[in-house]
Structures are given as structure tokens and as C-alpha cells.
Motif scaffolding. Structure first.
Motif, mmCIF file in Angstrom:
data_model
loop_
_atom_site.group_PDB
_atom_site.id
_atom_site.type_symbol
_atom_site.label_atom_id
_atom_site.label_comp_id
_atom_site.label_asym_id
_atom_site.label_seq_id
_atom_site.Cartn_x
_atom_site.Cartn_y
_atom_site.Cartn_z
ATOM 1 N N GLN A 15 0.833 -1.199 0.000
ATOM 2 C CA GLN A 15 0.000 0.000 0.000
ATOM 3 C C GLN A 15 0.866 1.247 0.000
ATOM 4 O O GLN A 15 1.707 1.435 0.877
ATOM 5 C CB GLN A 15 -0.926 0.007 1.215
ATOM 6 C CG GLN A 15 -1.850 1.202 1.277
ATOM 7 C CD GLN A 15 -2.740 1.300 0.055
ATOM 8 O OE1 GLN A 15 -3.500 0.386 -0.229
ATOM 9 N NE2 GLN A 15 -2.640 2.405 -0.668
ATOM 10 N N LYS A 16 0.651 2.105 -0.989
ATOM 11 C CA LYS A 16 1.403 3.342 -1.111
ATOM 12 C C LYS A 16 0.508 4.521 -0.774
ATOM 13 O O LYS A 16 -0.712 4.398 -0.791
ATOM 14 C CB LYS A 16 1.955 3.482 -2.535
ATOM 15 C CG LYS A 16 2.984 2.425 -2.909
ATOM 16 C CD LYS A 16 3.525 2.687 -4.296
ATOM 17 C CE LYS A 16 4.592 1.667 -4.674
ATOM 18 N NZ LYS A 16 5.138 1.914 -6.035
ATOM 19 N N PRO A 17 1.103 5.674 -0.480
ATOM 20 C CA PRO A 17 0.284 6.883 -0.291
ATOM 21 C C PRO A 17 -0.515 7.151 -1.562
ATOM 22 O O PRO A 17 -0.002 7.009 -2.674
ATOM 23 C CB PRO A 17 1.326 7.976 -0.032
ATOM 24 C CG PRO A 17 2.542 7.247 0.430
ATOM 25 C CD PRO A 17 2.541 5.934 -0.273
ATOM 26 N N LYS A 18 -1.762 7.544 -1.392
ATOM 27 C CA LYS A 18 -2.645 7.726 -2.542
ATOM 28 C C LYS A 18 -2.945 9.198 -2.804
ATOM 29 O O LYS A 18 -2.934 10.022 -1.895
ATOM 30 C CB LYS A 18 -3.956 6.966 -2.322
ATOM 31 C CG LYS A 18 -3.794 5.463 -2.277
ATOM 32 C CD LYS A 18 -5.122 4.738 -2.447
ATOM 33 C CE LYS A 18 -6.055 4.945 -1.284
ATOM 34 N NZ LYS A 18 -7.279 4.123 -1.408
ATOM 35 N N ILE A 19 -3.230 9.478 -4.072
ATOM 36 C CA ILE A 19 -3.766 10.780 -4.460
ATOM 37 C C ILE A 19 -5.270 10.625 -4.607
ATOM 38 O O ILE A 19 -5.748 9.750 -5.334
ATOM 39 C CB ILE A 19 -3.175 11.271 -5.789
ATOM 40 C CG1 ILE A 19 -1.665 11.444 -5.680
ATOM 41 C CG2 ILE A 19 -3.823 12.604 -6.202
ATOM 42 C CD1 ILE A 19 -0.993 11.813 -6.998
ATOM 43 N N ALA A 20 -6.027 11.465 -3.915
ATOM 44 C CA ALA A 20 -7.488 11.470 -4.065
ATOM 45 C C ALA A 20 -7.834 12.494 -5.146
ATOM 46 O O ALA A 20 -7.567 13.685 -4.993
ATOM 47 C CB ALA A 20 -8.153 11.831 -2.742
ATOM 48 N N PHE A 21 -8.405 12.024 -6.239
ATOM 49 C CA PHE A 21 -8.829 12.902 -7.321
ATOM 50 C C PHE A 21 -10.275 13.314 -7.056
ATOM 51 O O PHE A 21 -11.177 12.472 -7.041
ATOM 52 C CB PHE A 21 -8.698 12.198 -8.669
ATOM 53 C CG PHE A 21 -7.267 11.972 -9.086
ATOM 54 C CD1 PHE A 21 -6.608 12.901 -9.884
ATOM 55 C CD2 PHE A 21 -6.570 10.842 -8.675
ATOM 56 C CE1 PHE A 21 -5.283 12.711 -10.272
ATOM 57 C CE2 PHE A 21 -5.251 10.639 -9.049
ATOM 58 C CZ PHE A 21 -4.605 11.576 -9.852
ATOM 59 N N LEU A 22 -10.475 14.615 -6.833
ATOM 60 C CA LEU A 22 -11.774 15.139 -6.414
ATOM 61 C C LEU A 22 -12.385 15.938 -7.566
ATOM 62 O O LEU A 22 -11.947 17.050 -7.872
ATOM 63 C CB LEU A 22 -11.607 16.031 -5.176
ATOM 64 C CG LEU A 22 -10.754 15.441 -4.041
ATOM 65 C CD1 LEU A 22 -10.628 16.450 -2.901
ATOM 66 C CD2 LEU A 22 -11.334 14.126 -3.539
ATOM 67 N N PHE A 23 -13.393 15.366 -8.214
ATOM 68 C CA PHE A 23 -14.004 15.983 -9.387
ATOM 69 C C PHE A 23 -15.261 16.761 -9.007
ATOM 70 O O PHE A 23 -16.152 16.234 -8.335
ATOM 71 C CB PHE A 23 -14.369 14.917 -10.418
ATOM 72 C CG PHE A 23 -13.185 14.289 -11.106
ATOM 73 C CD1 PHE A 23 -12.701 14.801 -12.298
ATOM 74 C CD2 PHE A 23 -12.548 13.186 -10.552
ATOM 75 C CE1 PHE A 23 -11.612 14.232 -12.935
ATOM 76 C CE2 PHE A 23 -11.458 12.595 -11.184
ATOM 77 C CZ PHE A 23 -10.987 13.123 -12.372
ATOM 78 N N LEU A 24 -15.305 18.014 -9.454
ATOM 79 C CA LEU A 24 -16.502 18.845 -9.312
ATOM 80 C C LEU A 24 -17.207 18.868 -10.666
ATOM 81 O O LEU A 24 -16.660 19.370 -11.651
ATOM 82 C CB LEU A 24 -16.127 20.259 -8.877
ATOM 83 C CG LEU A 24 -15.683 20.406 -7.417
ATOM 84 C CD1 LEU A 24 -14.886 21.685 -7.227
ATOM 85 C CD2 LEU A 24 -16.894 20.399 -6.494
ATOM 86 N N ALA A 25 -18.410 18.290 -10.721
ATOM 87 C CA ALA A 25 -19.113 18.153 -11.990
ATOM 88 C C ALA A 25 -20.539 18.667 -11.871
ATOM 89 O O ALA A 25 -21.128 18.670 -10.786
ATOM 90 C CB ALA A 25 -19.126 16.680 -12.424
#
Length: 410
Positions: free
Chosen positions: A48-58
Motif C-alpha cells: 500500500q502506497k500513499p494515494k492521491i485522491a482525485f476530487l471531481f466537481l461536476a
């Protein structure tokens, strides 16, 4: 004699039962140990690696979901997570998205967003609240539904995770007069900042935003956009529109909050998302500079993408500050993402294999290792039926772009 035979037969059955039971127990233990061994092997293979949370505003669905599908394709999901804020009640299912990565990724407590109001900040806070529930999310990247990635996932991940800072476009707002004196003394004018809402945050800064109970209420009360004629039917007509205070909350909130907390030293004060503002093409003085350029089908060329990738510094006029873009102490491209692109424009770039690490960008490698290329990364045009010729596909996309323009898409 008969009793002895019955007794021997009973003992024999008992022994057989015990042997079978013992065998079953040993076999179960073997299966359990093998499963545990497999789990240990899998965890060592994909730690398990540090993750990037991709936060989409749609607004609703994600029109560029296929572009992002290619971006995430082939990556182990232990390096990223996805969250989408759409209008209340909207669901990302097989009818509304063609990408497995976005299925059921909408948050379940979304709010209706109104441009130029604090509801945009509310949506951002909701996304952060959901993303913070995953302890492995270490970076939080806000993206719009018209954003495209400029590089492949590995390059993007390395660029973001190699920095210990948040990427927040932040500069002193001394010209537009958006600061409302009613915010003082809670938010003194010296803490007032402006910048892009497309920020990338560390976990520490994301938690500060979610826990904020001081700055956000002041924005709700005293930071509101100037009313435009098309909105006057929904509210009282102002006696003198020129005297209305004008403030766009999402362009100020994050930068101002972190400055107010004295955390600007923990920021890289620039955005990683490119936006082009063309004031000369705006209609009317009250709209000048309020909306970014939208790239349509005819604009979508490899030259456009390369021109964005070639940007290596940003000048902030109000602070007389030039931000030279670096990563790991070496010169690097300023932007990893770009907006605003229509669906036909983004699909054309995808078709032309224009989205990926170019030969020019390879000189900005983030490590001594060979920079990951995307040769063939976007070559498979699986969204276009094979029986259609290229010129026919282009005609379809042009027609789609024209229809979108007639509908008033931004």
C-alpha cells in the motif's frame, strides 16, 4: 462372540471417523495457511502506497470520463482514489459513465452548486470529508469536469508526491477590491488572498479546511458575487449595480484560510492546472475576466498541448513575483492538468495521442530513471467504431461541437 464382533466393528468405525475428522482438520489448516501465504505474497507484491485522491466537481456526468479512463488504465488502484461531486440525486452507473473507475464514485450528500456562491466551497468540503475517511489518501487534487491530464499517471503521481507542500495558487489581491471590510477583524485585509480553486492539498491542509468554523462562515456572509442582469429576476433589482460588492468565494477561500493560519510557508504558491483567461473576448465590462477560454474541436491540436507543457514560470503582477516551476529542485513543467476542454476537443487529443509525456517534456524528468513514455498509451481509439473512417469521425465530432455551442455550453 456376537457382542465382541459388534464391539470391534464399532471401534473400527470410531477410528475411521477420527481419521477422517483429523484429515479434514489438517486439510482445512493447509488451506488457511495457503490463503494467508497468498495474502502476504500479494501485499509484498503490491504494498500500500500513499494515494492521491482525485476530487471531481461536476455538473452532472463527467463528459471526459474516457480520457480519464485512459489516464488511470493499467495502474494499480493502491495509488489513487476517486470522488465525484455532482448535482443531488445524480448517480454514476453504467448508463451515465463508460469508465469503470467512476462507477458509484459520486458522494451521497452533494449540494446544489451556484456559480459565484459559497455552495462551491461547501461542495469542496464535502469531497474532502469523504476522501479523508481513507487513511491512505495523502494528497487531494481538485479537478473540474472539463479538465484533461497532460501527462501519464506515473509522471503525475511522482510530481505531486515528491513535494512535501500543497500546491495552492495564492497571491495578494490588491487591485479588484474584492475584500469586504465587514470581514475585519476575523479576516484582516493582510490575510486576504486570491487564486485558483484547483488546488492540490496535503492531508494536514485538507483537515484544516474540513475543521474550519471561523473563516468559512465569514465567506458565507460577506463574500458574494455581483449580480448580473440574468439573475435579477430571482432577486431585487439593485438601485446601482456598480456599487455592489463583488466577491467570488471559491477564488479566495483556500488561499485566504491557509494565509490566515500562517501556513503559506508550507505551500508551493501556484496551481498545477492551466487555465487561459481571455478578457478581450468577454462581452460587456461586467463579465470581463469572469470565465476562462473554452477549447473546442478546432482548437485541439498537439501544438496547443505542447505550448501549455512548455510553460516553466508564472508571473504574479500584484506581488512582482515570478514563480519558476521546479520539482525535486530541478526545472519542471508548471502544469499537469489543463482546462476547459469540450468533449469533442478532448477526444480529438486522445485520438491524436497528444496527451502524454512528449520528447520535449522528457528533459524535465523527475528522476534519474527513464521518464515513463506514453507511446501507444492513447493509441487505441476504442471509443470510435472501426467501420468509421477518420474524416467521418471528425465530421461527427464537429457536428457534436456545433450542437453543444447552440445549447450554450461553456
Amino acid at each position: 462372540m456376537m457382542k465382541r464382533k459388534v464391539l470391534l466393528r464399532h471401534k473400527w468405525k470410531t477410528k475411521v471417523f477420527v481419521v477422517v475428522l483429523l484429515g479434514f482438520f489438517c486439510f482445512s489448516r493447509f488451506l488457511l495457511m495457503e490463503a494467508q501465504y497468498r495474502r502476504i505474497g500479494a501485499s509484498s507484491m503490491f504494498p500500500q502506497k500513499p494515494k492521491i485522491a482525485f476530487l471531481f466537481l461536476a455538473r452532472n456526468r463527467l463528459p471526459l470520463d474516457l480520457v480519464w479512463d485512459q489516464f488511470f488504465q493499467g495502474e494499480n488502484e493502491n495509488r489513487f482514489s476517486i470522488y465525484v461531486h455532482s448535482r443531488p440525486g445524480f448517480l454514476l452507473n453504467r448508463l451515465t459513465t463508460r469508465s469503470k473507475y467512476f462507477l458509484d464514485r459520486q458522494v451521497n450528500n452533494s449540494v446544489q452548486i451556484y456559480w459565484g456562491e459559497a455552495s462551491m466551497i461547501q461542495a469542496e468540503i464535502i469531497l474532502l470529508q469523504h476522501a479523508l475517511m481513507d487513511p491512505f489518501n495523502e494528497r487531494f487534487a481538485f479537478l473540474s469536469d472539463s479538465c484533461i491530464p497532460l501527462y501519464n499517471f506515473s509522471y503525475t503521481y511522482d510530481y505531486i508526491m515528491s513535494a512535501s507542500t500543497s500546491f495552492v495558487d495564492s497571491f495578494a489581491d490588491t487591485k479588484e477590491g474584492r475584500y469586504n471590510p465587514k470581514m475585519d477583524p476575523v479576516i484582516p485585509v493582510n490575510d486576504w488572498r486570491k487564486g485558483s480553486q484547483w488546488v492540490i492539498l496535503t492531508r494536514k491542509h485538507a483537515e484544516i479546511i474540513v475543521k474550519d468554523e471561523v473563516v468559512f462562515p465569514m465567506f458565507q456572509r460577506h463574500c458574494q458575487r455581483k449580480s448580473l442582469p440574468e439573475f435579477w429576476r430571482d432577486r431585487p433589482v439593485p438601485a446601482d449595480n456598480s456599487k455592489e460588492h463583488n466577491c467570488i468565494p471559491d477564488e479566495h477561500y483556500v488561499a485566504t484560510l491557509l494565509a490566515h493560519k500562517g501556513l503559506e510557508g508550507e505551500l508551493t504558491r501556484r496551481s498545477l492546472t492551466h487555465t487561459s483567461w481571455d478578457i478581450s473576448s468577454s462581452k460587456g465590462r461586467e463579465r470581463q475576466g469572469w470565465h476562462p477560454v473554452t477549447y473546442k474541436l478546432a482548437d485541439a491540436t498537439p501544438m496547443l498541448v505542447q505550448s501549455i507543457k512548455d510553460i516553466d514560470n508564472i508571473y504574479y503582477e500584484t506581488e512582482y513575483r515570478r514563480e519558476w516551476c521546479t520539482s525535486k529542485g530541478k526545472p519542471a513543467p508548471c502544469f499537469l492538468f489543463a482546462r476547459k476542454f469540450t468533449r469533442p476537443a478532448a477526444m480529438r487529443l486522445l485520438n491524436m495521442s497528444a496527451l502524454g509525456v512528449s520528447k520535449e517534456a522528457s528533459s524535465h524528468s523527475l528522476s534519474k530513471e527513464k521518464e515513463p513514455t506514453t507511446a501507444g498509451y492513447f493509441d487505441v481509439v476504442w471509443f470510435i467504431p472501426p467501420f468509421l473512417k477518420r474524416d467521418k469521425c471528425t465530421k461527427i465530432l464537429q457536428d457534436y461541437d456545433i450542437k453543444s455551442k447552440k445549447k450554450g455550453s461553456k
